[in-house]
Structures are given as C-alpha cells and as structure tokens.
Write an enzyme that holds these catalytic residues in place. Sequence first.
Site, mmCIF file in Angstrom:
data_model
loop_
_atom_site.group_PDB
_atom_site.id
_atom_site.type_symbol
_atom_site.label_atom_id
_atom_site.label_comp_id
_atom_site.label_asym_id
_atom_site.label_seq_id
_atom_site.Cartn_x
_atom_site.Cartn_y
_atom_site.Cartn_z
ATOM 1 N N LYS A 14 0.835 -1.214 0.000
ATOM 2 C CA LYS A 14 0.000 0.000 0.000
ATOM 3 C C LYS A 14 0.868 1.263 0.000
ATOM 4 C CE LYS A 14 -2.307 -1.046 3.824
ATOM 5 N NZ LYS A 14 -1.789 -2.360 4.221
ATOM 6 N N ARG A 89 -9.782 0.702 8.985
ATOM 7 C CA ARG A 89 -9.372 -0.666 9.309
ATOM 8 C C ARG A 89 -10.444 -1.412 10.097
ATOM 9 N NH1 ARG A 89 -3.438 0.332 9.291
ATOM 10 N NH2 ARG A 89 -2.307 -1.589 9.629
ATOM 11 N N ARG A 128 11.319 -6.350 5.077
ATOM 12 C CA ARG A 128 11.192 -4.905 5.335
ATOM 13 C C ARG A 128 11.739 -4.564 6.723
ATOM 14 N NH1 ARG A 128 5.253 -2.273 4.781
ATOM 15 N NH2 ARG A 128 4.973 -2.733 6.974
ATOM 16 N N ARG A 134 11.233 -0.582 11.857
ATOM 17 C CA ARG A 134 9.924 -0.709 12.521
ATOM 18 C C ARG A 134 9.924 -1.944 13.420
ATOM 19 N NH1 ARG A 134 4.773 0.168 8.643
ATOM 20 N NH2 ARG A 134 3.893 -1.033 10.363
ATOM 21 N N ARG A 146 -0.533 -9.072 13.546
ATOM 22 C CA ARG A 146 -1.067 -8.016 12.670
ATOM 23 C C ARG A 146 -1.925 -8.618 11.557
ATOM 24 N NH1 ARG A 146 4.205 -5.369 10.957
ATOM 25 N NH2 ARG A 146 2.943 -3.987 9.681
HETATM 26 P P1 AMP Z 1 0.582 0.403 9.385
HETATM 27 O O1 AMP Z 1 1.735 1.339 9.214
HETATM 28 O O2 AMP Z 1 -0.608 0.808 8.582
HETATM 29 O O3 AMP Z 1 0.983 -1.039 9.164
HETATM 30 O O4 AMP Z 1 0.126 0.521 10.920
HETATM 31 C C1 AMP Z 1 0.987 0.177 11.986
HETATM 32 C C2 AMP Z 1 0.167 0.018 13.252
HETATM 33 O O5 AMP Z 1 -0.482 1.255 13.575
HETATM 34 C C3 AMP Z 1 -0.955 -1.014 13.190
HETATM 35 O O6 AMP Z 1 -0.505 -2.334 13.468
HETATM 36 C C4 AMP Z 1 -1.905 -0.498 14.262
HETATM 37 O O7 AMP Z 1 -1.440 -0.809 15.569
HETATM 38 C C5 AMP Z 1 -1.789 1.019 14.102
HETATM 39 N N1 AMP Z 1 -2.773 1.550 13.128
HETATM 40 C C6 AMP Z 1 -2.499 2.141 11.928
HETATM 41 N N2 AMP Z 1 -3.628 2.517 11.313
HETATM 42 C C7 AMP Z 1 -4.658 2.136 12.121
HETATM 43 C C8 AMP Z 1 -6.072 2.229 12.026
HETATM 44 N N3 AMP Z 1 -6.679 2.760 10.948
HETATM 45 N N4 AMP Z 1 -6.800 1.730 13.064
HETATM 46 C C9 AMP Z 1 -6.226 1.199 14.146
HETATM 47 N N5 AMP Z 1 -4.890 1.058 14.293
HETATM 48 C C10 AMP Z 1 -4.103 1.532 13.288
#
Ligand code: AMP
Length: 189
Positions: A14, A89, A128, A134, A146
Amino acid sequence: MLNLVLFGPPGAGKGTQSEKLISKYQLVHLSTGDILRNEISNGTALGLEAKKLMDQGILVPDEVVIGMISNKLDANKDANGFIFDGFPRTVAQAEALDSLLESKSSSITKMVALEVEHDELKKRLLLRGKDSGRPDDANPEIIEKRIQEYLTKTAPVAEYYKAQSKFEAINGIGSIEEIFDSICNTLIS
Ligand code: AMP
C-alpha cells in the site's frame, strides 16, 4: 475529487503504490500508521499510548484514528483528493469516514484492494523489518498478530465497500509498475 481507499493486509504494498498514485494524481496521502509513528517520534501522549498497542500488533482505538483523520481533512481543505492508506481498518472507521466526507459534500470514489497471500506477506514484512527500523516488522509473532487483526477486524471493511459497489480487487503480486498500471486502469473504468 478523487478519494481512494487503498486496502490490503500489512505488506501488500500500500505504501509503495500510494507514493506513485500521489504523484500521478496530486492527492494528499493520509496514512494512519505514518501519522501514529510521527506522534511516537514527537513523544506526544497519544503517541506513547498508541506505541504500546502498535508494538504488539494490535489496532489502536477507533476514536483515536478517526480524530486524526478528521483533523487532517480539515487541514487540507483545498486538496484534489485523498489516498487513505491503512484506514479505515474497521467497519466503524469506514462509517465514520463516510460521515466526515459527507459533511464536506464529498465521498469515497473507490476502494482498491491489493491481494497478496499470507506466506508472501510474512516474507515481505520480515525483509522490510531488516531495514525499516519498525519494531512491528522485525518479529514473526507480531507480524502474525497483525495479519490476524487484519483478518478478523479489517477484512470485513471490504464488504462495506462492496455493498456500495466501490470495491476493486487488484493482484498484489508482480512488479511495482504492473500493479500500478492495474490500479490506474481501474480508476479510468
Ligand atoms: P501500518 O503502518 O498501517 O501497518 O500501521 C501500523 C500500526 O499502527 C498497526 O498495526 C496499528 O497498531 C496502528 N494503526 C495504523 N492505522 C490504524 C487504524 N486505521 N486503526 C487502528 N490502528 C491503526
């Protein structure tokens, strides 16, 4: 206005595709993961609370991310459109996004879902994790958590957009350019 939801499990690509879409269509990129990581690096109270959940691979509460998106929509009133990356999400987040956009006389144009199978996702995330820094990418158990969060809480969001006839599935395996072309083709159809 072009308002896209870029959807898919962690590791589907994404972020990479968002960057290309932003420069082609001059959209504002709203990634809740990036906004949360920014809060963490600024040491805010919100960031510190969110980090506890993010480090375990658990979603942060809906009201936190909905509030962040609401602020960003207000701060970008003149945008050509938005790419929502990693948001919504949950179905509650999707409903809140519809209300926020409706209050601005706008709406989601399409959800583009990048489809990649489970084992490939794990491989990509571990790779990654080697250079992204991260913490949630580096540990196989957190990655699995996740993906499970995605399957239980996030996958139903696709049904929400299917019911509005806005859902488009894209094969997320292939070169970055091939996948980008498939996305662009769905946007003109
Ligand atoms: P991402 O960078 O999108 O993979 O997000 C990393 C982490 O941030 C996720 O595993 C969640 O803990 C939190 N997170 C990101 N976006 C959301 C969302 N829309 N709703 C809830 N938690 C989120």
